[in-house]
Design an enzyme around this catalytic site. Sequence first.
Site, PDB file in Angstrom:
ATOM      1  N   LYS A  48       0.812  -1.228   0.000  1.00  0.00           N
ATOM      2  CA  LYS A  48       0.000   0.000   0.000  1.00  0.00           C
ATOM      3  C   LYS A  48       0.842   1.274   0.000  1.00  0.00           C
ATOM      4  CE  LYS A  48      -4.528  -1.332   1.712  1.00  0.00           C
ATOM      5  NZ  LYS A  48      -4.356  -2.784   2.039  1.00  0.00           N
TER       6      LYS A  48
ATOM      7  N   GLU B  48     -10.516   7.689   3.865  1.00  0.00           N
ATOM      8  CA  GLU B  48     -11.220   6.832   4.807  1.00  0.00           C
ATOM      9  C   GLU B  48     -10.377   5.576   4.973  1.00  0.00           C
ATOM     10  OE1 GLU B  48     -12.151   7.208   1.634  1.00  0.00           O
ATOM     11  OE2 GLU B  48     -11.515   5.201   1.026  1.00  0.00           O
TER      12      GLU B  48
ATOM     13  N   SER C  31       1.646  -9.617  -1.075  1.00  0.00           N
ATOM     14  CA  SER C  31       1.317  -8.196  -0.908  1.00  0.00           C
ATOM     15  C   SER C  31       1.691  -7.620   0.458  1.00  0.00           C
ATOM     16  CB  SER C  31      -0.172  -7.974  -1.168  1.00  0.00           C
ATOM     17  OG  SER C  31      -0.958  -8.823  -0.364  1.00  0.00           O
TER      18      SER C  31
HETATM   19  C1  LIG Z   1      -5.145  -3.794   1.548  1.00  0.00           C
HETATM   20  C2  LIG Z   1      -4.410  -5.041   1.267  1.00  0.00           C
HETATM   21  C3  LIG Z   1      -4.765  -5.878   0.178  1.00  0.00           C
HETATM   22  C4  LIG Z   1      -5.936  -5.600  -0.710  1.00  0.00           C
HETATM   23  O1  LIG Z   1      -5.836  -4.452  -1.485  1.00  0.00           O
HETATM   24  P1  LIG Z   1      -5.672  -4.485  -3.064  1.00  0.00           P
HETATM   25  O2  LIG Z   1      -5.980  -3.113  -3.464  1.00  0.00           O
HETATM   26  O3  LIG Z   1      -6.642  -5.500  -3.613  1.00  0.00           O
HETATM   27  O4  LIG Z   1      -4.277  -4.883  -3.346  1.00  0.00           O
HETATM   28  C5  LIG Z   1      -3.994  -7.003  -0.067  1.00  0.00           C
HETATM   29  N1  LIG Z   1      -2.941  -7.321   0.721  1.00  0.00           N
HETATM   30  C6  LIG Z   1      -2.584  -6.561   1.770  1.00  0.00           C
HETATM   31  C7  LIG Z   1      -1.420  -6.995   2.584  1.00  0.00           C
HETATM   32  C8  LIG Z   1      -3.296  -5.401   2.074  1.00  0.00           C
HETATM   33  O5  LIG Z   1      -2.948  -4.662   3.129  1.00  0.00           O
END
Ligand SMILES: *Cc1c(COP(=O)(O)O)cnc(C)c1O
Length: 403
Positions: free
Chosen positions: A96, A118, A384
């Site tokens: 993010k 938000e 992610s």
């Molecule tokens: C917020 C988040 C997501 C989901 O958000 P996307 O916009 O779909 O990437 C995925 N993995 C993590 C670790 C997150 O914090």
Amino acid sequence: MSEPANYRLTPDAAGFFGVYGGVHVPECLVGPLREVADAYNRISRCADFIAELRYIRKHFQGRPTPVSYCRRLSDRLDGARIYLKREDLNHSGAHKLNHCMGEVLLAKYMGKKRVIAETGAGQHGVALATAAAYFGLECEIHMGEVDIAKQAPNVARMKLLGAKVVPVSFGLRTLKEAVDSAFTEYLKDPVSTLYCIGSVVGPHPFPLLVRDFQEVVGIEAREQFLEMTGNLPEAVTACVGGGSNAMGIFRGFINDPTALYGVEPLGKGPKTGDHAASMTYGTPGIIHGFKCYLLQDDKGEPLPVYSCASGLDYPGVGPEHCLLADQGRASYQVVNDDEAVAAFELLSRLEGIIPALESSHAVAQAMHAARRYAPEDVIIVNLSGRGDKDMDNIRQYKEGRGQ
Ligand SMILES: *Cc1c(COP(=O)(O)O)cnc(C)c1O
């Protein structure tokens, strides 16, 4: 497959990805959004902006993040080998921050004093507060009172980072009301404030600019993997909430023969309210100012959604994903809570990497899909984020199952 060039040309000037996306907002928001789109088009091409973003990625975020081969996990599986793109090692522990740093840098170049957003579970709020602290901009995060009560550690992090957390006390007091509250506040002063969205969602230009800021993930992964092996991967897989980490890695491989998989949360199963698989079970509709596959009732109102991974529980999905699905360029599959938790534990034990529960959905899909591939084939998972934040969550989940 369509001409590769098509993928580079989206969205069009009005923010449409095919029929998806666009600007479906009240009249009063049209002007401020057009100003953001124009500023982004101008500033994102300027050499100083590009150089500063590069500097930040390298010296603050710690990019490039590595690509890691999962030897022990791959040895366990039949078929393809698994590699990870390590966004868990990006500063603050998830992808993010890639778009938050870009958004707040844009705010600085636009001469804004304050950023506003938000947050639901608080991950976006923390990432934005991190970026705002770096640049010395004011940061205001709107959050439903129900979420504030559930997410005390993230509320404390935001405050520690200097953000103002505004409790939202109307309606169901969760994410939807927080969006309305943040937009209302933004409209009071769009001249000195930039609204910063948390994924590739919302009205144009947000799906475009968040995707562009996340594209670094795919560009790095492709280059690193080519250097490691001399080949391209057969497949890339990523979890999809709004879809920003998935779009980021997909864009790096969009013109390659690599298969692209998006993984949606099936939660407790296909029953309404128990999952958040918008691409799989949704129909075209409008949410938060844009058109996409949406889990909606017969009046077009978003349905309640659920996943054990709070970052994935959104009833809509980024418009570019909808187009990629319709074109057949990407395919979208589901993984339920149990499968995600099993992948969470297996990756931790076999590789020494604790994945976010969101990312665990993508790991589970890759483990499953591996069987359809040959032993020399490779699937890259976009990891992610890291899973330290989920320890409590996992404990409660297991207690709930009497384990
Ligand atoms: C917020 C988040 C997501 C989901 O958000 P996307 O916009 O779909 O990437 C995925 N993995 C993590 C670790 C997150 O914090």
